[in-house]
Design an enzyme around this catalytic site. Structure first.
Site, mmCIF file in Angstrom:
data_model
loop_
_atom_site.group_PDB
_atom_site.id
_atom_site.type_symbol
_atom_site.label_atom_id
_atom_site.label_comp_id
_atom_site.label_asym_id
_atom_site.label_seq_id
_atom_site.Cartn_x
_atom_site.Cartn_y
_atom_site.Cartn_z
ATOM 1 N N ALA A 100 0.871 -1.182 0.000
ATOM 2 C CA ALA A 100 0.000 0.000 0.000
ATOM 3 C C ALA A 100 0.906 1.229 0.000
ATOM 4 O O ALA A 100 1.744 1.403 0.883
ATOM 5 C CB ALA A 100 -0.881 -0.005 1.238
ATOM 6 N N GLN A 125 -0.167 -0.551 -5.496
ATOM 7 C CA GLN A 125 -1.410 -0.358 -4.745
ATOM 8 C C GLN A 125 -1.375 1.043 -4.145
ATOM 9 O O GLN A 125 -0.475 1.375 -3.379
ATOM 10 C CB GLN A 125 -1.546 -1.399 -3.629
ATOM 11 C CG GLN A 125 -2.927 -1.319 -2.966
ATOM 12 C CD GLN A 125 -3.074 -2.229 -1.765
ATOM 13 O OE1 GLN A 125 -2.228 -2.225 -0.870
ATOM 14 N NE2 GLN A 125 -4.138 -3.011 -1.731
ATOM 15 N N TYR A 160 -9.253 0.771 5.611
ATOM 16 C CA TYR A 160 -8.591 2.041 5.349
ATOM 17 C C TYR A 160 -9.601 3.032 4.752
ATOM 18 O O TYR A 160 -10.787 2.732 4.648
ATOM 19 C CB TYR A 160 -7.342 1.809 4.489
ATOM 20 C CG TYR A 160 -6.338 0.943 5.240
ATOM 21 C CD1 TYR A 160 -5.780 1.391 6.431
ATOM 22 C CD2 TYR A 160 -6.015 -0.333 4.810
ATOM 23 C CE1 TYR A 160 -4.899 0.592 7.162
ATOM 24 C CE2 TYR A 160 -5.136 -1.147 5.535
ATOM 25 C CZ TYR A 160 -4.585 -0.668 6.714
ATOM 26 O OH TYR A 160 -3.732 -1.454 7.450
ATOM 27 N N ARG A 181 -9.028 -3.154 -4.917
ATOM 28 C CA ARG A 181 -9.095 -4.189 -3.879
ATOM 29 C C ARG A 181 -10.210 -3.832 -2.920
ATOM 30 O O ARG A 181 -10.275 -2.700 -2.432
ATOM 31 C CB ARG A 181 -7.771 -4.325 -3.128
ATOM 32 C CG ARG A 181 -7.824 -5.438 -2.087
ATOM 33 C CD ARG A 181 -6.467 -5.741 -1.457
ATOM 34 N NE ARG A 181 -6.004 -7.053 -1.892
ATOM 35 C CZ ARG A 181 -5.134 -7.808 -1.220
ATOM 36 N NH1 ARG A 181 -4.604 -7.361 -0.095
ATOM 37 N NH2 ARG A 181 -4.774 -8.986 -1.657
ATOM 38 N N ARG A 190 1.722 -14.182 2.481
ATOM 39 C CA ARG A 190 2.641 -14.852 3.406
ATOM 40 C C ARG A 190 3.319 -16.062 2.783
ATOM 41 O O ARG A 190 4.509 -16.313 3.029
ATOM 42 C CB ARG A 190 1.889 -15.237 4.683
ATOM 43 C CG ARG A 190 1.497 -14.025 5.506
ATOM 44 C CD ARG A 190 0.434 -14.350 6.533
ATOM 45 N NE ARG A 190 -0.831 -14.694 5.911
ATOM 46 C CZ ARG A 190 -1.951 -14.972 6.581
ATOM 47 N NH1 ARG A 190 -1.928 -14.964 7.910
ATOM 48 N NH2 ARG A 190 -3.062 -15.252 5.945
HETATM 49 C C1 LIG Z 1 3.335 -8.480 5.933
HETATM 50 C C2 LIG Z 1 1.993 -8.213 5.312
HETATM 51 C C3 LIG Z 1 1.696 -6.935 4.847
HETATM 52 C C4 LIG Z 1 0.474 -6.674 4.195
HETATM 53 N N1 LIG Z 1 0.255 -5.442 3.642
HETATM 54 C C5 LIG Z 1 -0.829 -5.249 2.849
HETATM 55 C C6 LIG Z 1 -0.966 -4.075 2.079
HETATM 56 O O1 LIG Z 1 -0.082 -3.216 2.021
HETATM 57 N N2 LIG Z 1 -2.094 -3.926 1.348
HETATM 58 C C7 LIG Z 1 -3.066 -4.888 1.324
HETATM 59 O O2 LIG Z 1 -4.079 -4.703 0.659
HETATM 60 N N3 LIG Z 1 -2.939 -6.018 2.030
HETATM 61 C C8 LIG Z 1 -1.839 -6.239 2.756
HETATM 62 N N4 LIG Z 1 -1.674 -7.437 3.401
HETATM 63 C C9 LIG Z 1 -2.656 -8.497 3.184
HETATM 64 C C10 LIG Z 1 -2.212 -9.417 2.059
HETATM 65 O O3 LIG Z 1 -2.123 -8.727 0.816
HETATM 66 C C11 LIG Z 1 -3.162 -10.629 1.902
HETATM 67 O O4 LIG Z 1 -4.421 -10.153 1.484
HETATM 68 C C12 LIG Z 1 -3.312 -11.419 3.208
HETATM 69 O O5 LIG Z 1 -2.074 -11.602 3.852
HETATM 70 C C13 LIG Z 1 -3.929 -12.792 2.947
HETATM 71 O O6 LIG Z 1 -3.144 -13.538 2.045
HETATM 72 P P1 LIG Z 1 -2.119 -14.694 2.555
HETATM 73 O O7 LIG Z 1 -2.928 -15.665 3.354
HETATM 74 O O8 LIG Z 1 -1.585 -15.291 1.268
HETATM 75 O O9 LIG Z 1 -1.057 -14.039 3.365
HETATM 76 C C14 LIG Z 1 -0.486 -7.707 4.066
HETATM 77 C C15 LIG Z 1 -0.192 -8.968 4.601
HETATM 78 C C16 LIG Z 1 1.029 -9.237 5.189
HETATM 79 C C17 LIG Z 1 1.311 -10.629 5.668
#
Ligand SMILES: Cc1cc2nc3c(=O)[nH]c(=O)nc-3n(C[C@H](O)[C@H](O)[C@H](O)COP(=O)(O)O)c2cc1C
Length: 370
Positions: A57, A100, A182, A230, A324
Site C-alpha cells: 500500500a 497499490q 482504510y 481491492r 505470506r
Molecule cells: C506483511 C503483510 C503486509 C500486508 N500489507 C498489505 C498491504 O499493504 N495492502 C493490502 O491490501 N494487504 C496487505 N496485506 C494483506 C495481504 O495482501 C493478503 O491479502 C493477506 O495476507 C492474505 O493472504 P495470505 O494468506 O496469502 O497471506 C499484508 C499482509 C502481510 C502478511
C-alpha cells in the site's frame, strides 16, 4: 495445460500465468521514500516466476500513511526513489508490476507491527488521521478529523496525482486500495461512516467518495495501464458492509471502467469474527466473478499448488494472490510449476538450478538471453 500456468490478458496487461504477489506493507520506507529494503524485497520477489507483483500500500499523501515507514508517492522525491526500484526490477525481470495506492484514513499513524502496531499519538511524533466521521478505530484512541468538502477534494486530487506518477514510472497496473478498513473502506462501511451529507447514509451515498476517487484515477490512467480495485467483501460484523453491497459496488466500478477486482475482507472493526481457513475468501470472489463478471483475484490462505489450481479449475477466480506463502517460499511459482507441470520464467543466472526431473520447467520462458 494447467489453469495456474495459462496466460491471461486484462486490457493491455499480459500475464504469463495466474499467480499474483499480493501487496505487503514493509514499514521500511523513510519519509515515504523507497529504500534498499524495497530493492531487496521487491527484487527477490521479481525472480519468483509469478506473473504480477504488487507493491505494498503506497500512500497518496503523508497523512495517509499507516505507519511512519510506509511507502509514499506524493512528490518528485518519492517518485524518484520508487523509480530506482522499478528500473532495477525491469532490468532483470519480465514480471509485471502493479502499485497499490491507498490512504489509511483513521488507521493512520500506527507503529510498525514489530513495535506493537499501536497508534502513535501526535504528541509522540505521530499525526491525526482523516476519516469520513470523527470516530476512532478503537474507542480509546483520539478521534480522526472528519473530511470536509475541501478535504475530500484534497484526497481525490492526491490519488490522481499519485496515479499520474505511477503511470510515469511505468507500472503495468494500478490497484486502488478500498479494503482492510482504510479510508475508502471507511466510507463504504456503515460502521465507520456516520455522515449525514451526500457521502453517508444510503449505500449510494457511502459509495460516492470511493467511486469519485476511482473516477479520478480512471481519468488519469491511460488504457495501457490496467486499473483495478481491492475490496473487503464483508466487515464480518452484523450491520456492516457485506457481500450484497460489495456486488453493487463492484458493478458500479465495472460500469466506470474498472478492469479487475481483488477480493479480500475485514479490517474495519475490532468486532469482526473471521472464520479464517484455507480458501475462506474464495466464495466472495466466486460470487463477484459470476454476478458481475470482472476479472477477479482471490486471496487469503492459498498455500498449495493444487489448491490454487483447483480454485481456477472450478472457475471461482481468474487469478490467485499469495502474500505470506510467497515470503515463506519466494520460489513458490517454480515449485508449483514443477508439481503441476507448468513453466516459469527464470533468469539466466539461475538456469543451472533446473532439476533434471523437471526438464521443461524453464522452457521457452527463460529471460536474460540475447
Ligand atoms: C506483511 C503483510 C503486509 C500486508 N500489507 C498489505 C498491504 O499493504 N495492502 C493490502 O491490501 N494487504 C496487505 N496485506 C494483506 C495481504 O495482501 C493478503 O491479502 C493477506 O495476507 C492474505 O493472504 P495470505 O494468506 O496469502 O497471506 C499484508 C499482509 C502481510 C502478511
Amino acid at each position: 495445460m494447467t489453469h495456474l500456468f495459462s496466460p491471461l490478458s486484462i486490457g493491455n496487461l499480459e500475464l504469463a500465468n495466474r499467480i499474483v504477489i499480493a501487496p505487503m506493507c514493509e514499514y521500511s520506507a523513510e519519509a515515504g521514500l523507497a529504500t534498499d529494503w524495497h530493492m531487496i524485497h521487491l527484487g527477490h520477489l521479481a525472480l519468483s516466476g509469478a506473473a504480477l507483483l504488487f507493491t505494498e500500500a503506497t500512500a497518496v499523501e503523508p497523512d495517509g500513511r499507516i505507519s511512519p515507514g510506509d511507502l509514499g508517492l506524493w512528490s518528485d522525491d518519492t517518485e524518484r526513489a520508487l523509480g530506482r526500484v522499478v528500473d532495477a526490477v525491469r532490468r532483470y525481470s519480465p514480471i509485471k508490476l502493479g502499485i497499490q495506492l491507498g490512504h489509511a484514513g483513521r488507521k493512520a499513524s500506527s507503529d510498525a507491527p514489530w513495535n506493537g502496531g499501536q497508534l502513535v499519538l501526535a504528541s509522540d511524533g505521530g499525526w491525526q488521521g482523516w476519516a469520513p466521521s470523527a470516530m476512532p478505530h478503537n474507542a480509546a484512541e483520539p478521534a480522526p478529523h472528519a473530511l470536509d468538502e475541501a478535504g475530500l477534494k484534497r484526497v481525490r486530487e492526491a490519488f490522481a496525482d499519485s496515479a499520474r506518477r505511477a503511470v510515469r514510472l511505468g507500472f503495468d497496473a494500478i490497484e486502488l486500495h478500498a479494503a482492510h478498513g482504510y479510508l475508502l473502506h471507511q466510507f463504504l462501511s456503515p460502521l465507520a461512516n456516520r455522515r449525514d451529507d451526500a457521502y453517508g447514509g444510503s449505500l449510494e451515498n457511502r459509495m460516492r467518495f470511493p467511486l469519485e476517487v476511482f473516477q479520478a484515477l480512471r481519468e488519469v490512467t491511460p488504457p495501457s495501464v490496467t486499473l483495478g480495485v481491492r475490496v473487503s467483501a464483508t466487515d464480518w460484523v452484523d450491520g456492516g458492509w457485506d457481500l450484497a453491497q460489495t456486488l453493487v459496488f463492484a458493478q458500479a466500478l465495472k460500469d466506470r471502467g474498472c478492469e479487475f477486482i481483488d477480493v479480500s475482507s475485514g479490517g474495519v472493526s475490532s468486532q469482526q469474527k473471521i472464520p479464517v481457513g484455507p480458501n475462506y475468501q474464495v466464495p466472495f470472489a466466486d460470487e463477484i466473478k459470476r454476478k458481475v463478471g470482472m476479472p477477479t483475484i482471490t486471496v487469503g490462505l492459498i498455500t498449495e499448488a493444487q489448491q490454487a489450481e483447483d480454485i481456477l479449475a472450478r472457475g471461482e477466480a481468474d487469478m490467485v494472490a499469495l502474500a505470506r506463502g510467497m515470503l515463506y517460499d519466494p520460489r513458490w511459482p517454480w515449485h508449483a510449476a514443477a508439481q503441476l507441470g507448468g513453466q516459469v520464467a527464470a533468469p539466466r543466472q539461475y538456469w543451472r538450478s533446473q532439476p533434471r526431473e523437471h526438464k521443461a520447467l524453464f522452457g521457452e520462458t527463460r529471460f536474460g538471453q540475447r
